[in-house]
Enzyme design. Sequence first.
Site, short mmCIF file in Angstrom:
data_model
loop_
_atom_site.label_atom_id
_atom_site.label_comp_id
_atom_site.label_asym_id
_atom_site.label_seq_id
_atom_site.Cartn_x
_atom_site.Cartn_y
_atom_site.Cartn_z
CG ASP A 52 10.02 14.38 -36.20
OD1 ASP A 52 9.81 13.69 -35.17
OD2 ASP A 52 9.52 14.10 -37.31
CD GLU B 196 6.07 12.83 -36.75
OE1 GLU B 196 6.23 11.60 -36.91
OE2 GLU B 196 5.83 13.61 -37.68
CG HIS C 55 -17.92 19.73 -18.58
ND1 HIS C 55 -17.89 20.16 -17.27
CD2 HIS C 55 -18.37 20.77 -19.30
CE1 HIS C 55 -18.30 21.41 -17.22
NE2 HIS C 55 -18.60 21.82 -18.43
CG ASP D 171 -22.33 24.41 -11.79
OD1 ASP D 171 -22.92 23.33 -11.56
OD2 ASP D 171 -21.24 24.45 -12.38
CE LYS E 262 -19.08 28.36 -12.45
NZ LYS E 262 -18.30 27.13 -12.41
CB THR F 58 -8.61 28.06 -12.68
OG1 THR F 58 -9.96 28.39 -12.30
CG2 THR F 58 -8.49 28.08 -14.18
N GLY F 59 -9.58 26.18 -10.10
CA GLY F 59 -9.91 26.26 -8.68
C GLY F 59 -10.78 27.47 -8.36
CB THR G 55 -15.82 26.97 -9.51
OG1 THR G 55 -15.79 27.44 -10.86
CG2 THR G 55 -17.23 26.63 -9.11
C1 R5P Z 1 -18.38 24.17 -14.73
O1 R5P Z 1 -19.34 24.04 -15.47
C2 R5P Z 1 -17.77 23.02 -14.04
O2 R5P Z 1 -18.74 22.23 -13.41
C3 R5P Z 1 -16.74 23.44 -13.02
O3 R5P Z 1 -17.38 24.17 -12.00
C4 R5P Z 1 -15.66 24.29 -13.60
O4 R5P Z 1 -15.17 23.73 -14.78
C5 R5P Z 1 -14.53 24.48 -12.61
O5 R5P Z 1 -13.58 25.31 -13.18
P1 R5P Z 1 -12.64 26.20 -12.31
O6 R5P Z 1 -11.96 25.33 -11.31
O7 R5P Z 1 -11.67 26.79 -13.31
O8 R5P Z 1 -13.47 27.26 -11.67
#
Ligand code: R5P
Length: 288
Positions: free
Chosen positions: A34, A36, A124, A161, A184, A215-216, A218
């Site tokens: 199933d 699990e 984080h 940031d 940022k 996602t890259g 930033t």
């Molecule tokens: C934001 O507060 C974190 O420090 C990273 O800058 C962020 O999570 C990066 O995310 P992404 O790669 O999607 O821009």
Amino acid sequence: MKIISSSSSRELSLKMAAELKCELLDTERKRFPDGEMYLRILGDFRGEDVVAVGNTRNDAEIIEFLLMINAAKENGAGKVIAVVPYFGYARQHMIYKTGEPISSKVMLSSIENFCDSLIVVEIHDLGTSKFSRRGLVNVKIVKPLVEYYKDRKIDYVVSPDDGGLDRAKELADLLKTKSFNIDKKRIDSRTVTMTVPDIDVKGKNIVILDDMISTGGTIIKATGLLKKRGADKVYVSAIHGIFANGSYDEISSITQDIVITDTIFGKWSKITVAGEVAEAVRGVTNGA
Ligand code: R5P
């Protein structure tokens, strides 16, 4: 002491076993019809402290890690030391909109039900630690980055940031160089605006350091802005490399060099956190 590893953390666990000079036990895993998950720790650990290493990046990793630490506890481990190199669900450590859960609190209390100590790597937001009943140990990773960059003639360490400026400053101080942060502003989960302060970066070698690449977006934007200002080499580094939506190719096409730790193991995991995490494990076992 014995080490057990969830499927997310095999490479790091092997290095930690070498650092701590102890055995890494195998784990049997399969899926019931199933869907699990079934998990069983193989080998003898009754009466011994057990270090359980695993990420909580997604729902499957979370259930695997909880089953693993419960199995250690239920089967007679001495102390269970939970090591979560990448502690997922840490972004939501407070309610931003009415009706939301506090996901980092859910994660923390679930894990602490089955362990005696909890060690994470550069979580984080340290705001999560206020939910800990056991005193969350947050391991910072600086020395391996210093080793990596010390011969590369770095002029600036840049945080994308303001929240990451302390991390960038710490690395810059050890490299005997300067730091600053980009301003940022997040508009929504996919859109951010970024402004580089009025600092002359023309011809300079720059390290961008972030806690994670998801996602890259930033890091790609920050690299583009610094290059537009005339920066020479732009090196990209982060503690955790998630690389959501297959962002590998776009990132590698725009940067000089990428370095990520092995909290989430991937092709750019050029430095290991094993030494720092092993030291934290010694700290909690000796101090206990
Ligand atoms: C934001 O507060 C974190 O420090 C990273 O800058 C962020 O999570 C990066 O995310 P992404 O790669 O999607 O821009």
